[in-house]
Design a protein around this motif. Sequence first.
Motif, mmCIF file in Angstrom:
data_model
loop_
_atom_site.group_PDB
_atom_site.id
_atom_site.type_symbol
_atom_site.label_atom_id
_atom_site.label_comp_id
_atom_site.label_asym_id
_atom_site.label_seq_id
_atom_site.Cartn_x
_atom_site.Cartn_y
_atom_site.Cartn_z
ATOM 1 N N MET A 44 0.820 -1.216 0.000
ATOM 2 C CA MET A 44 0.000 0.000 0.000
ATOM 3 C C MET A 44 0.850 1.260 0.000
ATOM 4 O O MET A 44 0.494 2.271 -0.613
ATOM 5 N N LEU A 45 2.014 1.191 0.671
ATOM 6 C CA LEU A 45 2.896 2.357 0.690
ATOM 7 C C LEU A 45 3.494 2.638 -0.689
ATOM 8 O O LEU A 45 3.907 3.773 -0.959
ATOM 9 N N LEU A 46 3.544 1.616 -1.552
ATOM 10 C CA LEU A 46 4.036 1.842 -2.918
ATOM 11 C C LEU A 46 3.161 2.834 -3.672
ATOM 12 O O LEU A 46 3.622 3.477 -4.619
ATOM 13 N N ILE A 47 1.910 2.965 -3.261
ATOM 14 C CA ILE A 47 1.012 3.948 -3.860
ATOM 15 C C ILE A 47 0.961 5.214 -3.019
ATOM 16 O O ILE A 47 1.036 6.337 -3.528
ATOM 17 N N ILE A 48 0.858 5.046 -1.722
ATOM 18 C CA ILE A 48 0.648 6.190 -0.828
ATOM 19 C C ILE A 48 1.834 7.141 -0.834
ATOM 20 O O ILE A 48 1.673 8.360 -0.948
ATOM 21 N N VAL A 49 3.055 6.584 -0.705
ATOM 22 C CA VAL A 49 4.241 7.442 -0.625
ATOM 23 C C VAL A 49 4.440 8.270 -1.900
ATOM 24 O O VAL A 49 4.626 9.497 -1.829
ATOM 25 N N PRO A 50 4.410 7.672 -3.106
ATOM 26 C CA PRO A 50 4.552 8.511 -4.311
ATOM 27 C C PRO A 50 3.457 9.573 -4.438
ATOM 28 O O PRO A 50 3.739 10.697 -4.884
ATOM 29 N N VAL A 51 2.220 9.240 -4.062
ATOM 30 C CA VAL A 51 1.136 10.229 -4.150
ATOM 31 C C VAL A 51 1.417 11.407 -3.231
ATOM 32 O O VAL A 51 1.248 12.582 -3.621
ATOM 33 N N ILE A 52 1.859 11.143 -1.999
ATOM 34 C CA ILE A 52 2.164 12.233 -1.063
ATOM 35 C C ILE A 52 3.329 13.069 -1.576
ATOM 36 O O ILE A 52 3.287 14.314 -1.563
ATOM 37 N N VAL A 53 4.389 12.389 -2.051
ATOM 38 C CA VAL A 53 5.566 13.117 -2.549
ATOM 39 C C VAL A 53 5.204 13.967 -3.769
ATOM 40 O O VAL A 53 5.577 15.148 -3.855
ATOM 41 N N LEU A 56 3.123 17.091 -2.813
ATOM 42 C CA LEU A 56 3.960 18.186 -2.284
ATOM 43 C C LEU A 56 4.811 18.810 -3.386
ATOM 44 O O LEU A 56 4.989 20.044 -3.425
ATOM 45 N N TRP A 57 5.338 17.972 -4.303
ATOM 46 C CA TRP A 57 6.172 18.516 -5.373
ATOM 47 C C TRP A 57 5.365 19.407 -6.319
ATOM 48 O O TRP A 57 5.836 20.469 -6.732
ATOM 49 N N PHE A 58 4.130 18.963 -6.691
ATOM 50 C CA PHE A 58 3.286 19.770 -7.564
ATOM 51 C C PHE A 58 2.961 21.111 -6.917
ATOM 52 O O PHE A 58 2.981 22.162 -7.568
ATOM 53 N N ALA A 59 2.627 21.077 -5.617
ATOM 54 C CA ALA A 59 2.296 22.324 -4.926
ATOM 55 C C ALA A 59 3.484 23.272 -4.898
ATOM 56 O O ALA A 59 3.326 24.503 -5.039
ATOM 57 N N TRP A 60 4.699 22.698 -4.732
ATOM 58 C CA TRP A 60 5.889 23.558 -4.689
ATOM 59 C C TRP A 60 6.277 24.023 -6.091
ATOM 60 O O TRP A 60 6.596 25.197 -6.289
ATOM 61 N N HIS A 61 6.236 23.124 -7.073
ATOM 62 C CA HIS A 61 6.703 23.480 -8.411
ATOM 63 C C HIS A 61 5.766 24.474 -9.097
ATOM 64 O O HIS A 61 6.242 25.407 -9.781
ATOM 65 N N LYS A 68 9.351 29.453 -13.906
ATOM 66 C CA LYS A 68 9.725 28.340 -14.774
ATOM 67 C C LYS A 68 8.611 27.313 -14.944
ATOM 68 O O LYS A 68 8.715 26.439 -15.804
ATOM 69 N N ALA A 69 7.593 27.386 -14.095
ATOM 70 C CA ALA A 69 6.502 26.417 -14.202
ATOM 71 C C ALA A 69 5.686 26.692 -15.460
ATOM 72 O O ALA A 69 5.256 27.820 -15.705
ATOM 73 N N HIS A 70 5.486 25.619 -16.243
ATOM 74 C CA HIS A 70 4.744 25.772 -17.492
ATOM 75 C C HIS A 70 3.245 25.717 -17.222
ATOM 76 O O HIS A 70 2.739 24.756 -16.643
ATOM 77 N N TYR A 71 2.539 26.743 -17.642
ATOM 78 C CA TYR A 71 1.100 26.834 -17.422
ATOM 79 C C TYR A 71 0.386 26.606 -18.744
ATOM 80 O O TYR A 71 0.595 27.311 -19.710
ATOM 81 N N ASP A 72 -0.460 25.555 -18.797
ATOM 82 C CA ASP A 72 -1.187 25.212 -20.022
ATOM 83 C C ASP A 72 -2.661 25.010 -19.668
ATOM 84 O O ASP A 72 -3.084 23.892 -19.318
ATOM 85 N N PRO A 73 -3.469 26.053 -19.740
ATOM 86 C CA PRO A 73 -4.879 25.936 -19.335
ATOM 87 C C PRO A 73 -5.702 25.053 -20.268
ATOM 88 O O PRO A 73 -6.803 24.645 -19.907
#
Length: 312
Positions: A44-53, A56-61, A68-73
């Motif tokens: 289960m952590l094989l799914i949970i850990v990547p989703v959490i990481v 957080l990465w999407f929110a930061w990037h 530098k973040a590419h915005y494509d509406p």
Amino acid sequence: MKALRAPLLSLAFLLAGCQSVLMSPSGDLAVQQRNLILTSTVLMLLIIVPVIVLTLWFAWHFRASNPKAHYDPEWDHSTILELLIWSAPLLIIIALGAITWVSTHKLDPYRPLDRLAAGRPLPTDARPLVVDVVALDWKWLFIYPEQGMAAVNEVAAPVDRPIQFKITASTVMNSFFVPALAGQIYAMPNMETTLQAVVNRPGEYQGFSANYSGNGFSGMHFTFHGMSEEDFARWVAQAKANGGDLSRDAYVKLAQPSENVPPAFYATVAPGLYQAILTHCVQPDDPSCLSRMQAPLPGGEAGMPSHPNSSD
């Protein structure tokens, strides 16, 4: 930091008394159950850990201050992303389903053991130690039919010998549980459940009822002793030397509700007592006795006798 020191020290002090017996059991069946928990958690952590990481990465990037973040509406689909989103959880579900199906049959408490521990198959001449377990209000009665003795709130078994627990209850449902030995299994009146187990290390282990059963539930504990064959023989001999007689009348007195009962021993057990307890036929005139309920009626058919106040 000084303000946090006292709460942290208090927490550490409280956790110092915790025992992770479920994660370091002494019986092979409990070890296999522990491994099943760990395997399921890792999958289960094989799914949970990547989703959490990735969250957080999407929110930061994609923060507003990152040029530098590419915005494509207009973006609405990615085949690769869809495959990742659906295939990974599907594979995990398939793996968990296969593990659940196999372990459900392999760890069935009714299934006789096929090994003593990992890499140690069960000897062909091994005979299980039979222990009849009765959940009373609020204590545990253990009857050893082969040894002809019984004990209250104390049970013992030799190390590396299969154990067959036959479990029932006198009045209400309870749950027989020795975490170091195997998983819990229910004890129900007029029914018999079975638990196959083995202890691989000598020691004293806690057992208790894991199902609330009334006022004395909190004191419904017992001690399980794992010991060598020689020590087990001495334990039986000592119990017989210091015990009384568990007649049917003695059992009726023992079955009366009582709390925080100390260990006690019986040197002899009335013949057929466990079966009588199972069928509620300890007292021949008990109206709930299954033998009486199944007795032939005047017409020759089996059934329950009519109530004396009934109009039939």
